[in-house]
Design an enzyme around this catalytic site. Structure first.
Site, PDB file in Angstrom:
ATOM      1  N   LYS A  47      -6.533   9.116   0.359  1.00 47.92           N
ATOM      2  CA  LYS A  47      -5.813   9.798   1.414  1.00 47.92           C
ATOM      3  C   LYS A  47      -4.739   8.914   2.031  1.00 47.92           C
ATOM      4  CE  LYS A  47     -10.400  11.346   2.609  1.00 47.92           C
ATOM      5  NZ  LYS A  47     -11.453  11.252   3.660  1.00 47.92           N
ATOM      6  N   GLY A  48      -4.836   7.630   1.737  1.00 45.39           N
ATOM      7  CA  GLY A  48      -4.014   6.634   2.437  1.00 45.39           C
ATOM      8  C   GLY A  48      -2.519   6.842   2.388  1.00 45.39           C
ATOM      9  N   GLU A 102       1.923   5.000  -2.999  1.00 40.52           N
ATOM     10  CA  GLU A 102       0.647   4.437  -2.548  1.00 40.52           C
ATOM     11  C   GLU A 102       0.839   3.722  -1.213  1.00 40.52           C
ATOM     12  OE1 GLU A 102      -2.271   4.537  -2.215  1.00 40.52           O
ATOM     13  OE2 GLU A 102      -3.432   3.507  -3.761  1.00 40.52           O
ATOM     14  N   ASP A 103      -0.238   3.667  -0.448  1.00 45.80           N
ATOM     15  CA  ASP A 103      -0.148   2.991   0.848  1.00 45.80           C
ATOM     16  C   ASP A 103      -0.061   1.470   0.690  1.00 45.80           C
ATOM     17  OD1 ASP A 103      -2.735   2.803  -0.133  1.00 45.80           O
ATOM     18  OD2 ASP A 103      -3.725   3.545   1.672  1.00 45.80           O
ATOM     19  N   ASP A 106      -3.370  -3.823  -3.459  1.00 51.75           N
ATOM     20  CA  ASP A 106      -4.245  -4.944  -3.118  1.00 51.75           C
ATOM     21  C   ASP A 106      -4.575  -5.682  -4.420  1.00 51.75           C
ATOM     22  OD1 ASP A 106      -5.924  -6.400  -1.342  1.00 51.75           O
ATOM     23  OD2 ASP A 106      -7.636  -5.151  -1.829  1.00 51.75           O
ATOM     24  N   LYS A 134       0.066  -6.557  -0.762  1.00 51.71           N
ATOM     25  CA  LYS A 134      -0.736  -7.737  -0.428  1.00 51.71           C
ATOM     26  C   LYS A 134      -0.799  -8.588  -1.688  1.00 51.71           C
ATOM     27  CE  LYS A 134      -4.452  -6.440   2.472  1.00 51.71           C
ATOM     28  NZ  LYS A 134      -5.921  -6.219   2.617  1.00 51.71           N
ATOM     29  N   PHE A 155      -6.666  -7.471   6.934  1.00 47.90           N
ATOM     30  CA  PHE A 155      -7.074  -6.081   6.791  1.00 47.90           C
ATOM     31  C   PHE A 155      -6.274  -5.228   7.756  1.00 47.90           C
ATOM     32  CE2 PHE A 155      -9.543  -2.233   7.068  1.00 47.90           C
ATOM     33  CZ  PHE A 155      -9.861  -2.020   5.736  1.00 47.90           C
ATOM     34  N   VAL A 156      -5.497  -4.316   7.197  1.00 47.34           N
ATOM     35  CA  VAL A 156      -4.616  -3.507   8.031  1.00 47.34           C
ATOM     36  C   VAL A 156      -5.082  -2.057   8.118  1.00 47.34           C
ATOM     37  CG1 VAL A 156      -2.522  -4.895   7.834  1.00 47.34           C
ATOM     38  CG2 VAL A 156      -3.071  -3.266   6.021  1.00 47.34           C
ATOM     39  N   ASP A 162      -7.080   3.217   6.617  1.00 46.62           N
ATOM     40  CA  ASP A 162      -8.252   3.414   7.476  1.00 46.62           C
ATOM     41  C   ASP A 162      -9.199   2.234   7.479  1.00 46.62           C
ATOM     42  OD1 ASP A 162      -9.207   3.896   4.727  1.00 46.62           O
ATOM     43  OD2 ASP A 162     -11.061   4.513   5.727  1.00 46.62           O
ATOM     44  N   ARG A 168      -6.204   6.176  10.737  1.00 42.71           N
ATOM     45  CA  ARG A 168      -5.141   6.615   9.818  1.00 42.71           C
ATOM     46  C   ARG A 168      -3.926   7.162  10.569  1.00 42.71           C
ATOM     47  NH1 ARG A 168      -7.136   6.715   4.514  1.00 42.71           N
ATOM     48  NH2 ARG A 168      -9.291   7.354   4.254  1.00 42.71           N
TER      49      ARG A 168
HETATM   50  P1  IMP Z   1      -6.667  -1.944  -5.139  1.00 42.68           P
HETATM   51  O1  IMP Z   1      -7.163  -1.156  -6.293  1.00 42.68           O
HETATM   52  O2  IMP Z   1      -7.509  -3.164  -4.861  1.00 42.68           O
HETATM   53  O3  IMP Z   1      -5.196  -2.291  -5.196  1.00 42.68           O
HETATM   54  O4  IMP Z   1      -6.996  -1.035  -3.904  1.00 42.68           O
HETATM   55  C1  IMP Z   1      -6.079  -0.460  -3.132  1.00 42.68           C
HETATM   56  C2  IMP Z   1      -6.787   0.425  -2.163  1.00 42.68           C
HETATM   57  O5  IMP Z   1      -7.702  -0.309  -1.325  1.00 42.68           O
HETATM   58  C3  IMP Z   1      -5.758   1.008  -1.218  1.00 42.68           C
HETATM   59  O6  IMP Z   1      -5.272   2.210  -1.711  1.00 42.68           O
HETATM   60  C4  IMP Z   1      -6.532   1.149   0.069  1.00 42.68           C
HETATM   61  O7  IMP Z   1      -7.168   2.411   0.095  1.00 42.68           O
HETATM   62  C5  IMP Z   1      -7.566   0.062   0.030  1.00 42.68           C
HETATM   63  N1  IMP Z   1      -7.150  -1.112   0.821  1.00 42.68           N
HETATM   64  C6  IMP Z   1      -6.758  -2.308   0.356  1.00 42.68           C
HETATM   65  N2  IMP Z   1      -6.430  -3.145   1.351  1.00 42.68           N
HETATM   66  C7  IMP Z   1      -6.608  -2.443   2.493  1.00 42.68           C
HETATM   67  C8  IMP Z   1      -6.410  -2.780   3.902  1.00 42.68           C
HETATM   68  O8  IMP Z   1      -5.999  -3.879   4.315  1.00 42.68           O
HETATM   69  N3  IMP Z   1      -6.686  -1.778   4.783  1.00 42.68           N
HETATM   70  C9  IMP Z   1      -7.143  -0.557   4.397  1.00 42.68           C
HETATM   71  N4  IMP Z   1      -7.326  -0.214   3.107  1.00 42.68           N
HETATM   72  C10 IMP Z   1      -7.067  -1.156   2.166  1.00 42.68           C
HETATM   73 MG    MG Z   2      -5.544   4.147  -1.096  1.00 45.14          MG
END
Ligand code: IMP
Ligand code: MG
Length: 177
Positions: A47-48, A102-103, A106, A134, A155-156, A162, A168
């Site tokens: 949902k981000g 994408e939000d 990570d 990040k 952590f944001v 969220d 959110r």
């Molecule tokens: P990835 O597969 O590790 O890149 O995961 C990305 C997902 O993790 C994002 O779409 C977010 O939903 C969640 N996420 C990663 N870092 C944060 C953060 O700092 N705050 C909130 N959600 C995060």
């Molecule tokens: Mg996400």
């Protein structure tokens, strides 16, 4: 108690004004890059990305279809690196120009999985647009074509992001501490 609640208010990292200014810049870039495309499909990851996607696309003037994926990682709270598609897109993307929205990127596992899937399904082009990067947390390589802001490993929350489904709707990006 009152004070406990106050302490839970995230510290502003990127203000609403900064976010909105950058979103308009990114939309202008997208408009320019896709000026000749009549087959753009913007795909958000639920949902981000929703708050970001809506604001961004309101400033985009080229024709664009919209769809959504929802994903989840195996092993809540940890990075298993294995991503499950919980809701697939409805549209066919064969021969389309896909802009994945994408939000935050990570570890990169979520995006890597989706990008591979979109290419496998025959998209003509696939680009990635992320509000936040990040980079220090990256485990798999995903090139971000449109990046809003690079942030430290904190952590944001807010503007779609969220903590336990809260925050959110904040109009800014804040650090949850
Ligand atoms: P990835 O597969 O590790 O890149 O995961 C990305 C997902 O993790 C994002 O779409 C977010 O939903 C969640 N996420 C990663 N870092 C944060 C953060 O700092 N705050 C909130 N959600 C995060
Ligand atoms: Mg996400």
């Amino acid at each position: 108690m009152e004070t406990t609640k106050k302490n839970r208010q995230p510290r502003i990292l990127i203000s609403e004004q900064e976010v909105q200014r950058r979103v308009r810049e990114m939309a202008a870039e997208i408009d320019r890059d896709y000026a000749d495309s009549d087959r753009l499909v913007a795909i958000g990851v639920l949902k981000g990305s929703v708050f970001f996607l809506v604001d961004l696309l309101k400033h985009v003037t080229v024709p664009v279809a919209v769809d959504f994926f929802q994903t989840s990682s195996y092993g809540a709270g940890t990075t298993a690196g294995e991503v499950r598609i919980r809701k697939d897109i409805d549209l066919s993307i064969r021969g389309k120009d896909v802009l994945l929205i994408e939000d935050i990127v990570d570890t990169g596992y979520t995006l890597r999985t989706i990008l591979d899937l979109l290419r496998w399904r025959g998209a003509r082009s696939v680009k990635l647009c992320a509000l936040l990067d990040k980079a220090s947390r990256r485990e798999v390589d995903v090139p971000i074509d449109y990046c809003g802001f690079r942030i430290e490993d904190v952590f944001v929350v807010g503007y779609g992001l969220d903590f336990d489904e809260q925050y959110r709707n904040l109009p800014y990006v804040g650090v949850y501490e």
